[in-house]
Design an enzyme around this catalytic site. Structure first.
Site, mmCIF file in Angstrom:
data_model
loop_
_atom_site.group_PDB
_atom_site.id
_atom_site.type_symbol
_atom_site.label_atom_id
_atom_site.label_comp_id
_atom_site.label_asym_id
_atom_site.label_seq_id
_atom_site.Cartn_x
_atom_site.Cartn_y
_atom_site.Cartn_z
ATOM 1 N N ASP A 33 -1.036 -3.824 -3.501
ATOM 2 C CA ASP A 33 -1.877 -2.647 -3.221
ATOM 3 C C ASP A 33 -3.344 -2.924 -3.504
ATOM 4 O OD1 ASP A 33 -2.512 0.075 -2.528
ATOM 5 O OD2 ASP A 33 -0.506 0.623 -3.216
ATOM 6 N N GLU A 83 -5.561 -10.687 -1.800
ATOM 7 C CA GLU A 83 -6.419 -10.545 -0.607
ATOM 8 C C GLU A 83 -7.895 -10.525 -1.007
ATOM 9 O OE1 GLU A 83 -5.213 -7.213 1.811
ATOM 10 O OE2 GLU A 83 -3.088 -7.628 1.508
ATOM 11 N N GLU A 105 0.806 -1.231 0.000
ATOM 12 C CA GLU A 105 0.000 0.000 0.000
ATOM 13 C C GLU A 105 0.841 1.283 0.000
ATOM 14 O OE1 GLU A 105 -2.821 -0.360 3.204
ATOM 15 O OE2 GLU A 105 -3.859 -2.026 2.227
#
Ligand code: XIL
Length: 662
Positions: free
Chosen positions: A404, A474, A349
């Site tokens: 990200d 994710e 991120e």
């Protein structure tokens, strides 16, 4: 037993709630018999042992507590609170040290307290509140109201409610319960007695793992390892570990390999939890992603502080040195215990949701050290350290990921990512790391309304031809459009729509894996109970984003990824606006008032053609405007429309007309 009176009331309260809950979430409330021992997390809740375990919330503001016997709700004593100078001043207890049981994040509790105030100067009525105070992962305090009630002077009154401890609460640290008042002046003294905090029955976790189910890995291993994020207790649980081994071929630690978990204080590396996950992966031959070496969140403050004066920032040199030590130590550790990491999330991120890089302490402190006009020095340094260490150790297969979120939906962010990957590739070349060991990680926290499958495919394909890999790291599919949407129940219709999203997504993943671009897919959790989305972006809203429900029962989304033909047909609905558009060469302005409904469909050979339609109607006609984005012109290209003129809601098409538009 002093709690008896409150206890009877507790029973009737739970029963009256039972129906409400069974409608919503089918929570099983405890059936309590008279002789059932209740589990009360409050120590000395009946106040019979003086002030033991209680403290004055804000003693520094002169608030104090004492044990008294002039007033009590039951037994001999109650607790009296005096010297209050603010609404939040009151008697409090931190339940983390409970004798009865440790508080559990994500679990629901019945909480109750009896309060009373009196005195000539006191007003006739005062509004009281029962509050739960916790800290979350970002170390912020979180205040949850359990109950609010107007109390009449001189009357013992019950404050009660049901509350879930937020799923991201640090339950080893802060789970305080306290009583405050809502007034803004005249902070009354009050008496407190018979306080309870009782776990509700729902959380008797009742796993229904079915070993007969088609293993997900038996379908997907052919294309990529399918993994999940786990907590250490899950790999240690008998049932959960069986469930993992049955369905998945990859793992990532949800939290226990983050900086705050691995190096809470400088030089103090704690690998205990991390190793539970790592060894489980090793022993069961599962690929392991390591998440994450560098992040701005879930990292202790000391990283960024001057060791001699924590009010000052660390120097650039010191921060980079700490980063190198952190990376080296972790990579050496896993190497030394014989755990093969498949991919390191080297940085997480680091890209802003707007332009350029995220404004973090990493960026502020390291900045543009080499004065080349780019402030990505800390990112490139992290990759360089990881490359060098892998080379030193002879770990020649490990991959390195820049991870990200929202890059599948935010074009600007995707562009920044692309440029950054180009720069990372330069460092890789210098350190003799081949391009195919560089990975772009798409977290892919999406929802069932968007972004469109077409857009997701395009974003992933952006890196095709660059020589790097992409991973979905994710994945979860929220049932909410946004943070503004209130809590809702997961109806069959919602779960079916979610299943369709999963199916469409995995069709794309499969295709990109076959092309050699996509390398792995990881879900952010194995079941809806464990999902972080229960508390994000809204605490306690509850979400249902994964393939298995709270008790590991397979959801339609699981069926969509194993036996999709078994699912009922997913029926998408579109609203038609009333209006009569002009059917000329040009698109009538009237259409602009309506937005396209996505009808992304998989057509021939799994090719997904993003298309959208708009509808309007008047007394005589139904109007359809469609836009199809197809790059190749083909003789077979057409839009087929079926119109069912016998609408009886049976869901079956009886009489229909089919139109083909070339
Ligand atoms: C989340 C965890 O799931 C939560 O338990 C924790 O409270 C916060 O972090 N992007 C990431 C993950 O890279 O590390 C985050 O995980 C979710 C968003």
């Amino acid at each position: 037993m002093v709690l008896k009176r409150g206890f009877t009331e507790f029973l009737s309260f739970t029963l009256s709630c039972a129906m409400f809950f069974s409608m919503l979430t089918s929570v099983k409330l405890p059936v309590l018999a008279d002789d059932t021992e209740i589990i009360n997390l409050v120590n000395n809740g009946d106040m019979e042992s003086g002030t033991d375990w209680w403290y004055a919330q804000r003693a520094d503001e002169k608030c104090s507590i004492e044990s008294v016997s002039d007033e009590k709700h039951g037994g001999e004593y109650s607790l009296k609170v005096t010297g209050r100078s603010a609404g939040w001043n009151g008697a409090a207890q931190n339940l983390v040290d409970s004798f009865a049981q440790k508080p559990v994040a994500g679990r629901e509790y019945y909480a109750a307290a009896w309060v009373m105030f009196k005195g000539e100067d006191a007003p006739d009525e005062v509004e009281f509140k029962l509050t739960l105070k916790t800290t979350n992962n970002n170390k912020d305090f979180e205040y949850d109201n359990i109950a609010t009630k107007v109390v009449n002077k001189g009357e013992w009154t019950l404050l009660e409610g049901i509350k879930r401890i937020p799923g991201n609460a640090l339950v080893d640290k802060d789970v305080h319960i306290y009583v405050e008042t809502a007034e803004s002046k005249n902070f009354v003294d009050y008496y407190l007695d018979d306080v309870v905090f009782i776990p509700l029955g729902d959380e008797e976790i009742n796993y229904e793992f079915d070993p007969e189910l088609t293993p997900l890995r038996s379908i997907w291993d052919e294309y990529f390892p399918l993994g999940i994020a786990v907590r250490p207790d899950q790999v240690e649980s008998e049932i959960y570990s069986e469930y993992i081994k049955h369905h998945y071929s990859g793992l990532v630690a949800e939290n226990c390999m983050k900086p705050e978990a691995i190096q809470p204080t400088e030089g103090n590396f704690t690998f205990e939890d991390a190793d539970k996950v790592a060894n489980f992966a090793k022993d069961n031959n599962l690929t392991l992603r390591m998440h994450t070496l560098l992040w701005h969140s879930q990292i202790p403050d000391w990283f960024f502080e001057d060791p001699d004066d924590p009010t000052k920032p660390a120097t650039r040199e010191l921060l980079l040195e700490r980063l190198k030590t952190h990376i080296d130590t972790i990579m050496e550790h896993f190497h030394s215990i014989g755990v093969q990491i498949d991919t390191y999330d080297v940085v997480n991120e680091v890209i802003s949701d707007g332009e350029g890089l995220r404004d973090s302490k990493w960026k502020q402190i390291v900045g543009d050290a080499d004065e080349d006009g780019y402030e990505d020095d800390y990112i490139l340094a992290a990759f360089r350290y990881a490359f060098q260490k892998a080379n030193d150790l002879g770990d020649n297969n490990v991959k390195f990921c820049i991870n990200d979120y929202s890059i599948e939906s935010n074009a600007q962010k995707l562009e920044t990512m692309y440029k950054l990957v180009e720069r990372i590739l330069e460092v890789a070349k210098e350190e003799d790391i081949s391009k195919d060991r560089i990975v772009v990680g798409f977290q892919m926290h999406i929802n069932m309304y968007g972004p469109s499958i077409g857009q997701i495919r395009k974003s992933l394909e952006k890196f095709d031809g660059m020589g790097v890999k992409v991973q979905v790291t994710e994945l979860d599919v929220s049932i909410y459009k946004s943070g503004d949407e209130p809590a809702k129940a997961p109806t069959d219709e919602i779960l079916l729509q979610q299943a369709k999203t999963y199916k469409d997504l995995f069709d794309v993943f499969k295709d990109l894996a076959e092309k050699g671009l996509l390398d792995s897919v990881t879900l952010w959790g194995g079941d809806d109970r464990s999902s972080w989305l229960n508390d994000f972006p809204i605490t306690n809203r509850g979400d249902y984003p994964l393939l298995f429900d709270k008790n590991l029962k397979a959801k339609p989304a699981y069926i969509a990824l194993t036996n999709p033909d078994e699912l009922p047909v997913y029926r998408q609905t579109i609203n038609a606006a009333k209006g009569t558009p002009d059917l000329g060469e040009k698109v009538d302005q009237l259409w602009y008032t309506i937005s396209f409904t996505d009808i992304d469909q998989t057509v021939f050979n799994d090719v997904i053609t993003p298309a959208g339609v708009k509808l309007m109607w008047d007394e005589d006609n139904l109007y359809i405007l469609s836009q199809i984005n197809d790059t190749t012109l083909n003789d077979n290209d057409c839009l087929e429309i079926f119109l069912d003129t016998d609408l009886d809601n049976s869901g079956e098409f009886k009489h229909f007309y089919s139109y083909q538009i070339q």
